[in-house]
Design a protein around this motif. Sequence first.
Motif, short mmCIF file in Angstrom:
data_model
loop_
_atom_site.label_atom_id
_atom_site.label_comp_id
_atom_site.label_asym_id
_atom_site.label_seq_id
_atom_site.Cartn_x
_atom_site.Cartn_y
_atom_site.Cartn_z
N GLN A 1 121.34 -0.53 2.34
CA GLN A 1 121.67 0.56 3.25
C GLN A 1 121.81 0.00 4.66
N LEU A 2 122.95 0.25 5.29
CA LEU A 2 123.25 -0.35 6.59
C LEU A 2 122.58 0.44 7.72
N THR B 1 129.08 -1.13 10.47
CA THR B 1 130.43 -1.45 10.03
C THR B 1 131.44 -1.23 11.16
N LYS C 1 122.05 2.34 11.23
CA LYS C 1 122.90 3.17 12.07
C LYS C 1 122.95 2.61 13.49
N TRP D 1 118.88 -5.91 4.03
CA TRP D 1 120.27 -5.51 4.27
C TRP D 1 121.06 -6.59 4.97
N GLY E 1 127.28 2.42 4.27
CA GLY E 1 126.90 2.95 5.57
C GLY E 1 126.55 4.42 5.57
N ASP E 2 126.98 5.16 4.55
CA ASP E 2 126.76 6.61 4.55
C ASP E 2 126.16 7.11 3.24
N ASN F 1 127.59 3.47 11.66
CA ASN F 1 126.76 2.34 11.28
C ASN F 1 127.37 1.03 11.75
N ASN G 1 132.01 1.01 4.81
CA ASN G 1 131.62 2.09 5.71
C ASN G 1 131.05 3.30 4.96
#
Length: 375
Positions: free
Chosen positions: A183-184, A206, A186, A109, A272-273, A204, A268
């Motif tokens: 996948q970022l 971001t 958290k 990532w 991030g989600d 996350n 984001n």
Amino acid sequence: MINPLPKWVDYGLMPLINVTVAFLISGLVVLFVGESPLEAAYLLVKGAFGSGYNLGFTLFYATTFMFTGLAVAVAFHAALFNIGGEGQAYIGGLGVGLVALSLDGTLPWWLTFPLAIIGAALFGAFWAFIPAFLQAKRGSHIVITTIMFNFIAAAVMVYLLSGPLQKSAQLGPRSRDFAEGAQLPKLGGLFEPFGLDMGASPLNITFLLALLMAFLVWVLIWRTRFGYEMRTLGSSPKAAIYAGMPEAKIIIVTMMISGGLAGMMALNPVMGDQARLQLDFVEGAGFVGIAVALMGRSHPAGIVPAAILFGALYQGGAELSFDMPNITRDMILLIQGLVILFAGAMENLFRPGLSRAFSSLSTTKSQDVLPEAGE
């Protein structure tokens, strides 16, 4: 003529008054439907900040609004009303999705993320370039073209996610899920020393990027030559042209920076989600960004808290409508609309009175000082 207010009043007290009046009127609406305004306010604040989990969602929404608010603010300083944040964020999401879908299985990532940032910014900037070019070279109004490009972007995403990028017709218009490489992480661990458990909230990394971009926007606008040219063009186009500033270049570059910021908003929710590219991930954030920029006076130091306020309204409003069934989601939108009304359309409602008050105060102080100087 209205005298200028002190900066702390213009950037601090005025927004506070506007928000206070908006919430007072919202309280009357809550009272009208038979609920207690004080209890509703308590539940709203508790739903937004009452736990680490709720705070995580508030800051997650705020991250999105920071990007779109900064995008609008950059354009504002050059007297450009970029109302196309929705479309630019949509196309920015396409840039994020293409990077993620191509590299998520081969790169970690922390390598995919910088490439996705570049992809989001470039795609968003490209989507803003066309309206900017039409304004600079053909005289087309930026508001009309950016609104039209919002609809075009939505149509493009429907086509791609229902066709070339669709995972399965049974799952609807969406891409496949991203692998771990896209996948970022958290940010729950960042708040654990403060005793806050973020749980499964989507906050996350971001969020940190949004804060960094707020600082860089401040540097751009107030600490660079190009920022000075932007502000000059926005304040007095005739003066900018007389000074030899390239009007067309400033318009195009400013809009591309604005579009790039709006495009970065997609990082984001997409990486991030949701961990996939799907329809409606923007969810009106482009238009909320306009209110955030207005409330924040187009200054990053004001945009960050304004974004957190709207993040609190989104998260706290969801909790409030759950605890008070009489207060529907539509009423939460009404409260948001009142905040936008007083922060934007009626921003000058209290300015004349404050201006007269501070002008009288300054005059009184001057009269008190003069006799002492003559003694």
